[in-house]
Enzyme design. Sequence first.
Site, mmCIF file in Angstrom:
data_model
loop_
_atom_site.group_PDB
_atom_site.id
_atom_site.type_symbol
_atom_site.label_atom_id
_atom_site.label_comp_id
_atom_site.label_asym_id
_atom_site.label_seq_id
_atom_site.Cartn_x
_atom_site.Cartn_y
_atom_site.Cartn_z
ATOM 1 N NE ARG A 143 -2.256 -1.303 3.617
ATOM 2 C CZ ARG A 143 -1.673 -0.509 4.497
ATOM 3 N NH1 ARG A 143 -1.714 0.803 4.324
ATOM 4 N NH2 ARG A 143 -1.072 -0.987 5.562
ATOM 5 C CE1 TYR A 174 1.726 -6.882 -4.119
ATOM 6 C CE2 TYR A 174 0.687 -6.131 -2.111
ATOM 7 C CZ TYR A 174 1.474 -7.049 -2.785
ATOM 8 O OH TYR A 174 1.983 -8.125 -2.116
ATOM 9 N N GLY A 230 -4.350 -3.619 -1.175
ATOM 10 C CA GLY A 230 -5.219 -2.571 -0.641
ATOM 11 C C GLY A 230 -5.381 -1.372 -1.568
ATOM 12 C CE LYS A 288 -5.868 -3.336 5.113
ATOM 13 N NZ LYS A 288 -6.057 -3.798 6.491
ATOM 14 C CG HIS A 323 -6.577 -2.620 10.728
ATOM 15 N ND1 HIS A 323 -5.262 -2.199 10.784
ATOM 16 C CD2 HIS A 323 -6.596 -3.637 9.838
ATOM 17 C CE1 HIS A 323 -4.536 -2.942 9.967
ATOM 18 N NE2 HIS A 323 -5.320 -3.815 9.387
ATOM 19 C CB CYS A 327 1.278 -6.598 14.405
ATOM 20 S SG CYS A 327 2.359 -5.191 14.214
ATOM 21 C CB THR A 329 -3.447 -13.718 9.541
ATOM 22 O OG1 THR A 329 -3.836 -12.565 8.801
ATOM 23 C CG2 THR A 329 -3.985 -14.950 8.840
ATOM 24 C CG ASN A 330 0.416 -15.745 12.831
ATOM 25 O OD1 ASN A 330 0.099 -16.306 11.775
ATOM 26 N ND2 ASN A 330 1.636 -15.307 13.072
ATOM 27 C CG ASP A 382 -7.191 -6.814 7.560
ATOM 28 O OD1 ASP A 382 -6.266 -6.527 8.340
ATOM 29 O OD2 ASP A 382 -7.431 -6.164 6.537
ATOM 30 N NE ARG A 408 0.056 -8.379 2.249
ATOM 31 C CZ ARG A 408 -0.652 -7.743 3.195
ATOM 32 N NH1 ARG A 408 -1.754 -8.258 3.671
ATOM 33 N NH2 ARG A 408 -0.210 -6.595 3.674
ATOM 34 N NE ARG A 412 5.938 -6.684 14.212
ATOM 35 C CZ ARG A 412 6.196 -7.967 14.044
ATOM 36 N NH1 ARG A 412 7.314 -8.481 14.521
ATOM 37 N NH2 ARG A 412 5.369 -8.753 13.392
ATOM 38 C CG ASN A 462 0.216 -15.028 21.735
ATOM 39 O OD1 ASN A 462 1.128 -14.900 22.561
ATOM 40 N ND2 ASN A 462 0.358 -14.708 20.463
HETATM 41 C C1 OXD Z 1 -2.801 -4.400 5.811
HETATM 42 C C2 OXD Z 1 -3.513 -5.526 5.186
HETATM 43 O O1 OXD Z 1 -1.860 -3.871 5.218
HETATM 44 O O2 OXD Z 1 -4.362 -6.124 5.858
HETATM 45 O O3 OXD Z 1 -3.169 -4.043 6.935
HETATM 46 O O4 OXD Z 1 -3.277 -5.817 4.001
HETATM 47 MN MN MN Z 2 -4.813 -5.060 7.676
#
Ligand code: OXD
Ligand code: MN
Length: 631
Positions: free
Chosen positions: A102, A241, A243, A250, A270, A294, A297-298, A317, A409, A440, A538
Amino acid sequence: MALADIFTRPAAPAASGRTVAVAPTFGGRPTVEGEGMAALYTWVEEIAALTQPARIHWVDGSRAENDALLREQVDEGKLIKLNPEWRPGSYLARSHPSDVARTEGRTFIASEREEDAGPTNNWADPAEIRGTLRGLFEGSMRGRTMYVVPFSMGAVGGPLSHIGVQVTDSAYAVTSIGIMTHVGTAVLAQIAAGADWVKTVHSVGAPLAPGEADAAWPCNDEKYIVHFPDTLEVWSFGSGYGGNAILAKKCFALRIASVIGRNEGWLAEHMLLIRVIDPAGRAYHVAAAFPSACGKTNLAMLRPTIPGWRVETLGDDISWLRPGEDGRLWAINPEAGFFGVAPGTGESTNVTAVETLWGNTIFTNVALRPDGDVWWEGLTDEAPPHLTDWEGNPWTPDMGRPAAHPNSRFTVSAAQCPQIAPDWNAPQGVPLDVILFGGRRATNVPLVVEATDWTHGVFMGSNISSERTAAAEGLVGELRRDPFAMLPFCGYNMADYFGHWLKIGQQLRFDRAPRIFQVNWFRKGADGRFLWPGFGDNSRVIDWIIRRVDGEVGAVDSPIGRLPEASDLDLDGIDVPQADLDELFAVDPISWEREADLTEEFYATFGGRVPAPLQSELSALRYRLKQAQTA
Ligand code: OXD
Ligand code: MN
């Protein structure tokens, strides 16, 4: 219909009992009729008159259409079909090396008044930038197909859902939007019936002269991602690309939706969204805001390491949050897929994501294996001996540079996630119990801190800062303020947005509002080591949070919020030395005074617009820090 549905829908059997391909009849003007269609037709004609495409294709979201678009991109050298034996229905795109993330510096909010964009956004004068865009878009689709993509964010027709239409000259964007949103004729039926819709226009900005060969990744050095919050429009030029091109994500679901949410009384955030199920089968809903790359997704696909706990994924997201009549805050994930960062996603970090990516995935800028499968740093502990890197060059591990781009990605349907919640697409969403804010941070910020109330939680959210990652252009590692992880995504003045959060809190019943916590998985010791194992562990932090919500455990007051009693954190089965635990929870009043100074400096950039309750929180924090030093 999302492609998820399409992928799982069996092809119609032929009379003979064999499966046959249906002759493609897509692309024509839709047959849907209704009053609302006239405005859509007029708009599409206006855009076509400006951009002058060779043809117009109305996207119906069918499987046959999707297959044809993918095939066409392969034939044109824009996608590489992966070996179906390893990765069925999957493709690799390689972007132009200048178009890999982005472009926040080229992203604008064109509100009538500059102060409505605020100091954290690039403002553009709407009349002036419309002139610039007109010049850029004029003839920008020459020689190309202009696709018209009607999409819904959230289940089509759902009470929290919103619809839009993207016009684009990128087939890659069309196939990505097909995964990330609910695309198709059902959306047109809504438009026909008079529903409001957001207008989004995208061009890669690379017109083709007659007979001119196309690039594998057409784009333009000049880029503009422009949002018009007053008229609910997005215009994106020059980039193919993520976003910048999948405008539903976004641009719409965060920047424009945050403005709609301000006007209508809800929040576009977000945030990932999960359901956590405890050993007794009780379910809790958690939304978490972390800056890009950060670990959202995990966490969204967490596999708890503590026995008996389970996590169901709802979104990774974006979450839209709306106060319900019951005084709770209800949340949906408006997306239908994941556009996740590949590097760092592996068996040991996110096995669920790896399983999700078994097929039907579009990869962008990862490395290609000689056997026609893909690879990226972190997928396996050891790199394969020979690869083709994201730029198409031969690669061996000794080269000292990554094979996959750090912001490479995967785009995949949410329905493919093995732990997706069965009701992930439920129109009414889920009631939230917990909101997490995180970043982070190598220093200062403890593993977990509980806010004392909603206002304190909003104060915490307004203070998130994080070390920069590769998701956007800029210096990786540099500390940047990223309030609510929304810095690049809030479509209006961030100070007003803080005020909107406070207002939303007032609409919730105090005993039913989600409880707010700040987490930091990334704190490092003096020796530079991560102090906390992270990932599946976590769940131990979430376990404590949920027991706090249920009033089962106490907490220790600190100047910055409530911390766990050391004995309340379930550390069975892992080895975190006491010294590391002490460091993980250390609150140093002197360095926190420096944090408070930074907050003051940051708030001052809004010129007195930050709501008074947050200024009071800052004063109260300073007071508590002073007390801690004299105690
Ligand atoms: C970001 C995404 O950049 O989710 O936050 O792609
Ligand atoms: Mn994002």
